[in-house]
Design an enzyme around this catalytic site. Structure first.
Site, mmCIF file in Angstrom:
data_model
loop_
_atom_site.group_PDB
_atom_site.id
_atom_site.type_symbol
_atom_site.label_atom_id
_atom_site.label_comp_id
_atom_site.label_asym_id
_atom_site.label_seq_id
_atom_site.Cartn_x
_atom_site.Cartn_y
_atom_site.Cartn_z
ATOM 1 N N CYS A 13 75.472 54.834 1.135
ATOM 2 C CA CYS A 13 74.501 54.950 2.233
ATOM 3 C C CYS A 13 73.331 55.866 1.870
ATOM 4 O O CYS A 13 72.164 55.499 2.023
ATOM 5 C CB CYS A 13 75.203 55.449 3.491
ATOM 6 S SG CYS A 13 76.393 56.777 3.191
ATOM 7 N N ASN A 14 73.639 57.070 1.348
ATOM 8 C CA ASN A 14 72.566 57.999 0.987
ATOM 9 C C ASN A 14 71.707 57.443 -0.137
ATOM 10 O O ASN A 14 70.476 57.548 -0.115
ATOM 11 C CB ASN A 14 73.169 59.351 0.578
ATOM 12 C CG ASN A 14 73.604 60.157 1.783
ATOM 13 O OD1 ASN A 14 72.810 60.393 2.699
ATOM 14 N ND2 ASN A 14 74.865 60.576 1.818
ATOM 15 N N HIS B 235 73.154 60.850 8.602
ATOM 16 C CA HIS B 235 72.698 61.828 7.613
ATOM 17 C C HIS B 235 71.217 62.111 7.905
ATOM 18 O O HIS B 235 70.538 61.300 8.558
ATOM 19 C CB HIS B 235 72.755 61.266 6.194
ATOM 20 C CG HIS B 235 74.064 60.691 5.761
ATOM 21 N ND1 HIS B 235 75.220 61.428 5.683
ATOM 22 C CD2 HIS B 235 74.383 59.446 5.326
ATOM 23 C CE1 HIS B 235 76.192 60.640 5.216
ATOM 24 N NE2 HIS B 235 75.722 59.447 5.010
ATOM 25 N N GLY C 170 81.498 53.651 -3.123
ATOM 26 C CA GLY C 170 82.589 54.558 -3.473
ATOM 27 C C GLY C 170 83.173 54.261 -4.848
ATOM 28 O O GLY C 170 83.859 55.102 -5.436
ATOM 29 N N THR D 277 85.279 50.417 8.271
ATOM 30 C CA THR D 277 83.934 50.760 8.754
ATOM 31 C C THR D 277 82.873 49.810 8.190
ATOM 32 O O THR D 277 82.094 49.216 8.939
ATOM 33 C CB THR D 277 83.600 52.211 8.330
ATOM 34 O OG1 THR D 277 84.656 53.046 8.777
ATOM 35 C CG2 THR D 277 82.287 52.677 8.913
ATOM 36 N N ILE D 278 82.841 49.675 6.895
ATOM 37 C CA ILE D 278 81.816 48.832 6.265
ATOM 38 C C ILE D 278 82.224 47.356 6.361
ATOM 39 O O ILE D 278 81.413 46.503 6.711
ATOM 40 C CB ILE D 278 81.603 49.249 4.782
ATOM 41 C CG1 ILE D 278 81.140 50.723 4.700
ATOM 42 C CG2 ILE D 278 80.607 48.313 4.091
ATOM 43 C CD1 ILE D 278 79.843 51.056 5.395
ATOM 44 N N HIS E 60 74.160 62.194 -5.822
ATOM 45 C CA HIS E 60 73.219 61.183 -5.314
ATOM 46 C C HIS E 60 72.067 60.921 -6.293
ATOM 47 O O HIS E 60 71.631 59.779 -6.445
ATOM 48 C CB HIS E 60 72.667 61.626 -3.955
ATOM 49 C CG HIS E 60 73.749 62.002 -2.988
ATOM 50 N ND1 HIS E 60 74.192 63.301 -2.835
ATOM 51 C CD2 HIS E 60 74.513 61.240 -2.177
ATOM 52 C CE1 HIS E 60 75.165 63.332 -1.945
ATOM 53 N NE2 HIS E 60 75.387 62.094 -1.536
HETATM 54 P P1 NAD Z 1 87.375 52.577 5.642
HETATM 55 O O1 NAD Z 1 88.521 53.451 5.324
HETATM 56 O O2 NAD Z 1 86.728 52.686 6.976
HETATM 57 O O3 NAD Z 1 87.788 51.057 5.448
HETATM 58 C C1 NAD Z 1 88.530 50.603 4.362
HETATM 59 C C2 NAD Z 1 89.427 49.475 4.823
HETATM 60 O O4 NAD Z 1 90.173 48.983 3.711
HETATM 61 C C3 NAD Z 1 90.447 49.923 5.879
HETATM 62 O O5 NAD Z 1 90.508 48.951 6.903
HETATM 63 C C4 NAD Z 1 91.772 49.972 5.102
HETATM 64 O O6 NAD Z 1 92.879 49.692 5.918
HETATM 65 C C5 NAD Z 1 91.545 48.861 4.090
HETATM 66 N N1 NAD Z 1 92.406 48.968 2.917
HETATM 67 C C6 NAD Z 1 92.968 50.081 2.379
HETATM 68 N N2 NAD Z 1 93.706 49.762 1.300
HETATM 69 C C7 NAD Z 1 93.632 48.403 1.179
HETATM 70 C C8 NAD Z 1 94.211 47.472 0.288
HETATM 71 N N3 NAD Z 1 95.015 47.869 -0.698
HETATM 72 N N4 NAD Z 1 93.928 46.161 0.455
HETATM 73 C C9 NAD Z 1 93.104 45.732 1.460
HETATM 74 N N5 NAD Z 1 92.541 46.582 2.341
HETATM 75 C C10 NAD Z 1 92.791 47.898 2.199
HETATM 76 O O7 NAD Z 1 86.319 52.817 4.457
HETATM 77 P P2 NAD Z 1 84.759 52.568 4.516
HETATM 78 O O8 NAD Z 1 84.110 53.787 5.079
HETATM 79 O O9 NAD Z 1 84.470 51.253 5.119
HETATM 80 O O10 NAD Z 1 84.423 52.569 2.972
HETATM 81 C C11 NAD Z 1 84.574 51.420 2.180
HETATM 82 C C12 NAD Z 1 83.666 51.538 0.979
HETATM 83 O O11 NAD Z 1 82.321 51.618 1.446
HETATM 84 C C13 NAD Z 1 83.893 52.785 0.114
HETATM 85 O O12 NAD Z 1 83.577 52.460 -1.223
HETATM 86 C C14 NAD Z 1 82.863 53.753 0.670
HETATM 87 O O13 NAD Z 1 82.490 54.742 -0.271
HETATM 88 C C15 NAD Z 1 81.717 52.808 0.962
HETATM 89 N N6 NAD Z 1 80.746 53.292 1.957
HETATM 90 C C16 NAD Z 1 81.168 53.924 3.094
HETATM 91 C C17 NAD Z 1 80.215 54.363 3.995
HETATM 92 C C18 NAD Z 1 80.604 55.103 5.257
HETATM 93 O O14 NAD Z 1 79.823 55.889 5.736
HETATM 94 N N7 NAD Z 1 81.733 54.877 5.837
HETATM 95 C C19 NAD Z 1 78.853 54.143 3.767
HETATM 96 C C20 NAD Z 1 78.480 53.432 2.638
HETATM 97 C C21 NAD Z 1 79.422 53.022 1.725
#
Ligand code: NAD
Length: 343
Positions: free
Chosen positions: A141-142, A221, A111, A12-13, A195
């Site tokens: 994000c928050n 949110h 995270g 996602t990010i 938060h």
């Molecule tokens: P996600 O699960 O959508 O993406 C994570 C990616 O990493 C996936 O493509 C997964 O396949 C990959 N991955 C998993 N294990 C791996 C490994 N060992 N080596 C390489 N790649 C690997 O997660 P996300 O939502 O993008 O979150 C990522 C970070 O961003 C986290 O710290 C999360 O807290 C933070 N975050 C998320 C959001 C949100 O709303 N989604 C917002 C802000 C911050």
């Protein structure tokens, strides 16, 4: 060509940050990593983004799916000047060992625990603290939204205390196994929610308490924030400072921005990629001022809001730009981040 950036974790990010990097003229995307041979990997191939995987076994698996692989993640790390780690919560801490081994700078996400980095980062609040550092963490994000609002308000006075309610989306749109489906869930039931503590990793000298509730939606949110200032402020002054602060966008409820659903639809209508909303979207009508007290409500697109901060974090960590405002303006221009919705 600019500094060489690798994105570890193309989820996602990660995929949004990779897109944003591709829009900068002072950095280049040298690769992204994937663990599963899915449609995201195929799309990365199609866009010509070099794809790296954890091991030689993964290469075979990806190739069976017809997906081209440039190499293993270790090779990508070695090639990069800086890594944006966007792997799931806790995985970044494991990768830090590899980044350290190869002497590479890294940017982690919200995270991860704050201790993973030297600085927890919000571009508007503490850009300069990240200059030249080895490890920086872009807060969640928050927390990013709260920090932007707090640092904007600080431009018109001192903040005595902040009390915020965070109505959190239950899942991202693709997270089909997450919930809740029906219930509203206090998360956690005891105060403060994490938060408030996270905001203090960026702005230590702030009196803040947050409460959080998770709700069945994927569309943003919503925060309800109450601030007591030490000085009297006017509503006009507050609106003017919010209008003047990057990455905060005022919209009017009575122009059809009735809900987070309408905000998402607006972002689709203006053809934002993936409907990504990088701005904190403040409902102008919610801004209420009573002497020293301020209230406001805003929406936060969880999938997109931290993306510009990641770009600025790269500029700060690599010392590409010492001036926060110049970096913010460059990032915002490249991503089409708006200051007025009605142009
Ligand atoms: P996600 O699960 O959508 O993406 C994570 C990616 O990493 C996936 O493509 C997964 O396949 C990959 N991955 C998993 N294990 C791996 C490994 N060992 N080596 C390489 N790649 C690997 O997660 P996300 O939502 O993008 O979150 C990522 C970070 O961003 C986290 O710290 C999360 O807290 C933070 N975050 C998320 C959001 C949100 O709303 N989604 C917002 C802000 C911050």
């Amino acid at each position: 060509m600019g500094v060489r950036v690798a994105v570890n974790g193309y989820g996602t990010i990660g995929k949004r940050v990779a897109y944003a990097i591709s829009k900068q003229n002072d950095m280049q995307l040298i690769g992204v990593s994937k663990t599963k041979p899915d449609y995201n990997a195929i799309l990365a191939n199609r866009q010509g983004i070099p794809l790296y995987v954890p091991s030689e076994d993964h290469i075979k698996k990806f190739e069976e799916f017809g997906i081209k692989v440039a190499g293993i993640i270790e090779e990508m790390i070695k090639e990069a000047d800086v890594i944006v780690d966007a792997t799931p919560k806790g995985v970044g801490a494991k990768y830090k060992v590899m980044y350290e081994k190869f002497g590479k700078k890294a940017i982690f996400q919200g995270g991860e625990k704050a201790e993973i980095a030297e600085v927890s980062f919000s571009a508007l609040c503490n850009y300069r603290e990240a200059l030249g550092k080895k490890y920086v963490r872009v807060v969640s994000c928050n927390t990013t939204a709260l920090c932007r609002i707090i640092c904007a308000l600080r431009r018109i006075g001192n903040l005595k205390k902040i009390r915020a309610t965070i109505v959190r989306r239950g899942a991202d749109p693709h997270e089909y196994k997450k919930g809740p489906i029906e219930s509203l869930v206090p998360d956690p039931v005891s105060l403060p929610s994490h938060h408030a503590l996270d905001v203090k990793t960026v702005i230590p000298d702030v009196d803040i308490v947050t409460a959080a509730v998770v709700v069945p939606t994927t569309r943003m949110h919503l925060h309800i924030v109450n601030v007591e200032m030490t000085n009297k402020v006017s509503r006009e002054e507050l609106i003017s400072i919010l209008n003047d602060t990057p990455r905060i966008l005022l919209v009017r409820w009575n122009y059809g921005f009735w809900s987070t659903g309408n905000i998402v639809e607006w972002a689709r209508d203006i053809l934002r990629p993936r409907y990504d909303i990088y701005e904190v979207i403040v409902w102008e009508e919610s801004i209420t001022v009573d002497n020293r007290e301020v209230w406001l409500m805003y929406g936060v697109h969880q999938e997109a809001i931290v993306v510009p901060e990641n770009v600025d974090a790269i500029r700060a960590i690599m010392k590409l730009e010492d001036d926060p405002i110049k970096s913010i303006q460059k990032t915002d221009a490249s991503l089409g981040i708006l200051k007025r919705w009605s142009i």
